[in-house]
Motif scaffolding. Structure first.
Motif, PDB file in Angstrom:
ATOM      1  N   PHE A 162      25.357  -2.027 -17.948  1.00  0.00           N
ATOM      2  CA  PHE A 162      24.314  -0.999 -17.479  1.00  0.00           C
ATOM      3  C   PHE A 162      23.052  -1.757 -16.846  1.00  0.00           C
ATOM      4  O   PHE A 162      22.297  -1.142 -16.121  1.00  0.00           O
ATOM      5  N   ALA A 163      22.659  -2.954 -17.587  1.00  0.00           N
ATOM      6  CA  ALA A 163      21.542  -3.789 -17.086  1.00  0.00           C
ATOM      7  C   ALA A 163      21.459  -3.857 -15.470  1.00  0.00           C
ATOM      8  O   ALA A 163      20.566  -3.298 -14.795  1.00  0.00           O
ATOM      9  N   ASP A 164      22.583  -4.331 -15.010  1.00  0.00           N
ATOM     10  CA  ASP A 164      22.898  -4.532 -13.547  1.00  0.00           C
ATOM     11  C   ASP A 164      22.877  -3.243 -12.762  1.00  0.00           C
ATOM     12  O   ASP A 164      22.141  -3.167 -11.807  1.00  0.00           O
ATOM     13  N   ILE A 165      23.439  -2.164 -13.265  1.00  0.00           N
ATOM     14  CA  ILE A 165      23.446  -0.861 -12.567  1.00  0.00           C
ATOM     15  C   ILE A 165      22.288  -0.365 -12.631  1.00  0.00           C
ATOM     16  O   ILE A 165      21.841   0.514 -11.517  1.00  0.00           O
ATOM     17  N   MET A 166      21.278  -0.451 -13.482  1.00  0.00           N
ATOM     18  CA  MET A 166      20.356   0.259 -13.431  1.00  0.00           C
ATOM     19  C   MET A 166      19.064  -0.740 -12.491  1.00  0.00           C
ATOM     20  O   MET A 166      18.206  -0.032 -12.246  1.00  0.00           O
ATOM     21  N   VAL A 167      19.095  -1.880 -12.719  1.00  0.00           N
ATOM     22  CA  VAL A 167      17.967  -2.731 -11.873  1.00  0.00           C
ATOM     23  C   VAL A 167      18.314  -2.700 -10.407  1.00  0.00           C
ATOM     24  O   VAL A 167      17.443  -2.899  -9.683  1.00  0.00           O
ATOM     25  N   LEU A 168      19.635  -2.994 -10.084  1.00  0.00           N
ATOM     26  CA  LEU A 168      19.831  -3.331  -8.706  1.00  0.00           C
ATOM     27  C   LEU A 168      19.370  -1.952  -7.610  1.00  0.00           C
ATOM     28  O   LEU A 168      18.755  -2.736  -6.637  1.00  0.00           O
ATOM     29  N   PRO A 169      19.454  -0.879  -7.762  1.00  0.00           N
ATOM     30  CA  PRO A 169      18.934   0.056  -6.928  1.00  0.00           C
ATOM     31  C   PRO A 169      17.371   0.085  -6.669  1.00  0.00           C
ATOM     32  O   PRO A 169      17.005  -0.182  -5.381  1.00  0.00           O
ATOM     33  N   ILE A 170      16.738  -0.404  -7.669  1.00  0.00           N
ATOM     34  CA  ILE A 170      15.238  -0.467  -7.506  1.00  0.00           C
ATOM     35  C   ILE A 170      15.019  -1.880  -6.611  1.00  0.00           C
ATOM     36  O   ILE A 170      14.372  -1.806  -5.553  1.00  0.00           O
ATOM     37  N   VAL A 171      15.651  -2.971  -6.983  1.00  0.00           N
ATOM     38  CA  VAL A 171      15.613  -4.107  -6.207  1.00  0.00           C
ATOM     39  C   VAL A 171      15.873  -3.922  -4.818  1.00  0.00           C
ATOM     40  O   VAL A 171      15.092  -4.362  -4.068  1.00  0.00           O
ATOM     41  N   ARG A 172      17.190  -3.475  -4.554  1.00  0.00           N
ATOM     42  CA  ARG A 172      17.511  -3.121  -3.173  1.00  0.00           C
ATOM     43  C   ARG A 172      16.433  -2.378  -2.448  1.00  0.00           C
ATOM     44  O   ARG A 172      16.138  -2.671  -1.091  1.00  0.00           O
ATOM     45  N   TYR A 173      15.664  -1.323  -3.005  1.00  0.00           N
ATOM     46  CA  TYR A 173      14.766  -0.736  -2.193  1.00  0.00           C
ATOM     47  C   TYR A 173      13.498  -1.415  -2.009  1.00  0.00           C
ATOM     48  O   TYR A 173      13.015  -1.491  -0.822  1.00  0.00           O
ATOM     49  N   ARG A 188      17.081 -16.801  -7.654  1.00  0.00           N
ATOM     50  CA  ARG A 188      18.242 -16.319  -8.464  1.00  0.00           C
ATOM     51  C   ARG A 188      18.294 -14.876  -8.383  1.00  0.00           C
ATOM     52  O   ARG A 188      19.712 -14.374  -8.459  1.00  0.00           O
ATOM     53  N   LEU A 189      17.491 -14.279  -8.514  1.00  0.00           N
ATOM     54  CA  LEU A 189      17.450 -12.693  -8.509  1.00  0.00           C
ATOM     55  C   LEU A 189      17.683 -12.212  -7.366  1.00  0.00           C
ATOM     56  O   LEU A 189      18.624 -11.188  -7.043  1.00  0.00           O
ATOM     57  N   ARG A 190      17.353 -12.821  -6.184  1.00  0.00           N
ATOM     58  CA  ARG A 190      17.778 -12.377  -4.937  1.00  0.00           C
ATOM     59  C   ARG A 190      19.428 -12.638  -4.377  1.00  0.00           C
ATOM     60  O   ARG A 190      19.981 -11.984  -4.116  1.00  0.00           O
ATOM     61  N   ALA A 191      19.871 -13.919  -5.130  1.00  0.00           N
ATOM     62  CA  ALA A 191      20.994 -14.066  -5.078  1.00  0.00           C
ATOM     63  C   ALA A 191      22.182 -13.250  -5.896  1.00  0.00           C
ATOM     64  O   ALA A 191      23.035 -12.742  -5.504  1.00  0.00           O
ATOM     65  N   TRP A 192      21.648 -12.674  -7.040  1.00  0.00           N
ATOM     66  CA  TRP A 192      22.299 -11.838  -7.819  1.00  0.00           C
ATOM     67  C   TRP A 192      22.333 -10.503  -6.973  1.00  0.00           C
ATOM     68  O   TRP A 192      23.362  -9.652  -7.086  1.00  0.00           O
ATOM     69  N   SER A 193      21.412 -10.178  -6.452  1.00  0.00           N
ATOM     70  CA  SER A 193      21.180  -8.994  -5.659  1.00  0.00           C
ATOM     71  C   SER A 193      22.332  -8.993  -4.480  1.00  0.00           C
ATOM     72  O   SER A 193      22.926  -7.789  -4.295  1.00  0.00           O
ATOM     73  N   GLU A 194      22.210  -9.967  -3.790  1.00  0.00           N
ATOM     74  CA  GLU A 194      23.312 -10.124  -2.825  1.00  0.00           C
ATOM     75  C   GLU A 194      24.664 -10.097  -3.123  1.00  0.00           C
ATOM     76  O   GLU A 194      25.627  -9.290  -2.695  1.00  0.00           O
ATOM     77  N   ARG A 195      25.187 -10.773  -4.359  1.00  0.00           N
ATOM     78  CA  ARG A 195      26.463 -10.633  -5.076  1.00  0.00           C
ATOM     79  C   ARG A 195      26.651  -9.176  -5.551  1.00  0.00           C
ATOM     80  O   ARG A 195      27.856  -8.690  -4.901  1.00  0.00           O
TER      81      ARG A 195
END
Length: 213
Positions: A162-173, A188-195
């Motif tokens: 859930f941590a990834d699922i909740m954070v990713l949309p905010i980072v993407r926007y 590292r966080l940018r690479a996580w977003s790409e993955r």
């Protein structure tokens, strides 16, 4: 036959999180669009008295609050699991979701993404004071998320949670705004977003507004 309905406004980060979870679980569902503004009116208020999205209906069981929806999905369809079994990893996941709800979304959502992306869509100029006020909280949130991620592939465990699922949309926007520069100190966080953005569950649920321009 089981019937699942997700009520939401396209583009909402919380709605997107619920869609990612449904896609990860491969749960068929109907998406019932709630137009912007209609979330403050009936019949949506009958589903969510606080006028938010998403709301969820599973065979007549109506539920709101994204965390509650995700936890329910993980119980009724346990595979693949989206919560760690290890108590410390589960606690880290819960901490990260708490960061989203208490700090990160409140600043990045209305404060930056709302002003940079959604206000112009409604013919409004961005409120630069609101953006400036949000930046310090977003900067702290990103630094802490990067620290929690460390060298792992996912934020709380060795698997998607859930941590990834909740954070990713905010980072993407956030990456679509001028304030994407706040991510520059965090490779590292940018690479996580790409993955994560390459996952089928993310690609198939990606809102038009969230796509790279």
């Amino acid at each position: 036959m089981s019937r699942t309905i997700l009520y939401g406004t396209p583009g909402s980060t919380y709605v997107w999180s619920a869609q990612i979870a449904l896609a990860e679980k491969k749960i068929p569902y109907e998406f019932a669009e709630v137009a912007f503004g209609a979330h403050r009116e009936m019949p949506h208020l009958g589903r969510h008295p606080f006028a938010k999205v998403p709301a969820f209906d599973h065979d007549g069981f109506v539920l709101y609050e994204t965390q509650a929806i995700l936890r329910y999905l993980d119980q009724v369809v346990p595979t693949p699991p989206l919560q760690p079994s290890d108590p410390r990893e589960a606690a880290r996941m819960n901490q990260t979701v708490g960061i989203v709800d208490a700090y990160f979304w409140r600043a990045a959502g209305p404060g930056i993404v709302g002003q940079r992306l959604f206000a112009p869509m409604r013919g409004l100029a961005p409120d630069e004071a609101a953006v400036a006020a949000a930046v310090p909280v977003v900067r702290t949130s990103l630094a802490e998320l990067d620290r929690l991620l460390g060298e792992r592939q996912f934020l709380a465990s060795d698997q998607l949670t859930f941590a990834d699922i909740m954070v990713l949309p905010i980072v993407r926007y956030l990456q679509l705004t001028p304030e994407a520069s706040l991510l520059e100190p965090h490779p590292r966080l940018r690479a996580w977003s790409e993955r994560l953005s390459a996952r089928e569950s993310v690609r198939k649920t990606e809102p038009l507004l969230a796509r790279k321009r």
